[in-house]
Design an enzyme around this catalytic site. Structure first.
Site, short mmCIF file in Angstrom:
data_model
loop_
_atom_site.label_atom_id
_atom_site.label_comp_id
_atom_site.label_asym_id
_atom_site.label_seq_id
_atom_site.Cartn_x
_atom_site.Cartn_y
_atom_site.Cartn_z
N LYS A 102 -12.77 -4.43 14.66
CA LYS A 102 -12.14 -4.69 13.35
C LYS A 102 -11.45 -6.05 13.32
O LYS A 102 -10.58 -6.34 14.16
CB LYS A 102 -11.14 -3.57 13.05
CG LYS A 102 -10.50 -3.63 11.68
CD LYS A 102 -9.64 -2.39 11.45
CE LYS A 102 -9.06 -2.30 10.05
NZ LYS A 102 -8.32 -1.04 9.83
N GLU A 126 -13.43 5.69 10.30
CA GLU A 126 -12.70 4.90 11.29
C GLU A 126 -11.93 5.86 12.22
O GLU A 126 -11.47 6.92 11.76
CB GLU A 126 -11.70 4.01 10.51
CG GLU A 126 -10.78 3.14 11.34
CD GLU A 126 -9.77 2.37 10.45
OE1 GLU A 126 -9.63 2.71 9.24
OE2 GLU A 126 -9.13 1.44 10.96
N CYS A 184 -12.61 -0.47 7.37
CA CYS A 184 -11.50 -0.23 6.46
C CYS A 184 -10.94 -1.51 5.82
O CYS A 184 -11.61 -2.12 5.01
CB CYS A 184 -10.41 0.57 7.18
SG CYS A 184 -9.42 1.54 6.02
C1 ACM Z 1 -6.93 0.77 7.15
O1 ACM Z 1 -7.39 -0.35 7.38
N1 ACM Z 1 -7.13 1.78 7.98
C2 ACM Z 1 -6.16 1.03 5.94
#
Ligand code: ACM
Length: 265
Positions: free
Chosen positions: A111, A40, A145
């Site tokens: 995301k 990420e 993530c």
């Molecule tokens: C995250 O979502 N970078 C912990």
């Protein structure tokens, strides 16, 4: 079907986009694979303290420095890549990942579930969990993530036909790597979690990232897990078609046995 899938783990330097892209290129330039997953926010680092900082590192999804490098590598090395980046869009900045193919196509996932202070810097993703075709038409689902803690993310991707879940991360909590074993088992999919390593400091804030990037098969076996500190690329051969078989026993099927009428949404 033979398919070489890989994971890349390294330590980005905060807001050093050119340096980080050069490091990724040096890690990848001699690697032969069909699909490689990177972390990420891999080119920018993670720990921001102001909107201005985030504005400065946000990139155009098609022609920014990350897309430019990975389009070149994809063509040169005949590899698909998944990499996290800060996406500059018309209506704001997203914590996104791109899947870049050797045919020069770039596909974006934004995301869905933002973690902690990301909510200060990024807009919540609106792309949803769609399947993207990687090299050899392999069906890849993207999540980023913290999406892992919501089982609906991996489930949605698997229900849509994902054979491999590509999961760029910057993990700071200790549970994800173990949880992704369950995500693979309960959905019968391969998962590739690419995490970063190292300590990041910005002003008075510090974060430690947990490494342990991994590739898990459709039965939850860890094909490979890196250690907490190594910078490396690991590639293994898998058969993505194994993900299309959702059978558990002669009498059980992961998807056909679901009792959606008894579940809450
Ligand atoms: C995250 O979502 N970078 C912990």
């Amino acid at each position: 079907m033979e398919f070489k899938v890989g994971v890349c783990q390294f330590k980005p330097e905060l807001m050093q986009i050119d340096k980080n892209l050069a490091k990724m290129e040096s890690l990848l330039e001699s690697i032969s694979a069909d699909l490689i997953v990177l972390p990420e926010l891999a080119a920018s680092g993670y720990l921001f303290n102001s909107e201005e900082e985030v504005q400065n590192i946000a990139e155009d999804p098609m022609n920014g420095p990350t897309a430019t490098l990975f389009k070149r590598l994809a063509k040169q090395l005949n590899t698909s890549y998944v990499i996290g980046f800060a996406e500059k869009a018309e209506n704001g900045i997203y914590n996104s990942a791109m899947l870049v193919n050797p045919d020069n196509s770039v596909h974006i996932y934004r995301k869905t579930h933002l973690f902690f202070e990301e909510k200060r810097w990024f807009k919540a993703g609106d792309t949803g969990f769609k399947i993207i075709r990687a090299k050899n038409n392999v069906k890849v689902g993207l999540m980023i993530c913290f999406d892992w803690i919501f089982p609906e993310s991996a489930r949605s991707l698997a229900l849509s036909g994902a054979q491999i879940i590509a999961h760029p991360t910057n993990l700071v909590l200790p549970w994800c790597q173990q949880a992704m074993i369950t995500r693979s088992i309960e959905n019968g999919v391969f998962s590739v979690t690419s995490n970063r390593i190292g300590k990041e400091k910005n002003g008075n804030n510090t974060l430690n990232f947990t490494g342990m990037s991994q590739i898990v098969d459709t039965k939850g076996n860890i094909i490979h897990r890196m250690d907490k500190n190594e910078e490396s690329v690991f590639v293994t051969e898998i058969d993505p078609l194994e993900s299309d078989d959702k059978g558990i026993t002669e009498f059980n099927d992961l998807f056909l046995d679901r009792r959606t009428e008894l579940y809450r949404s």
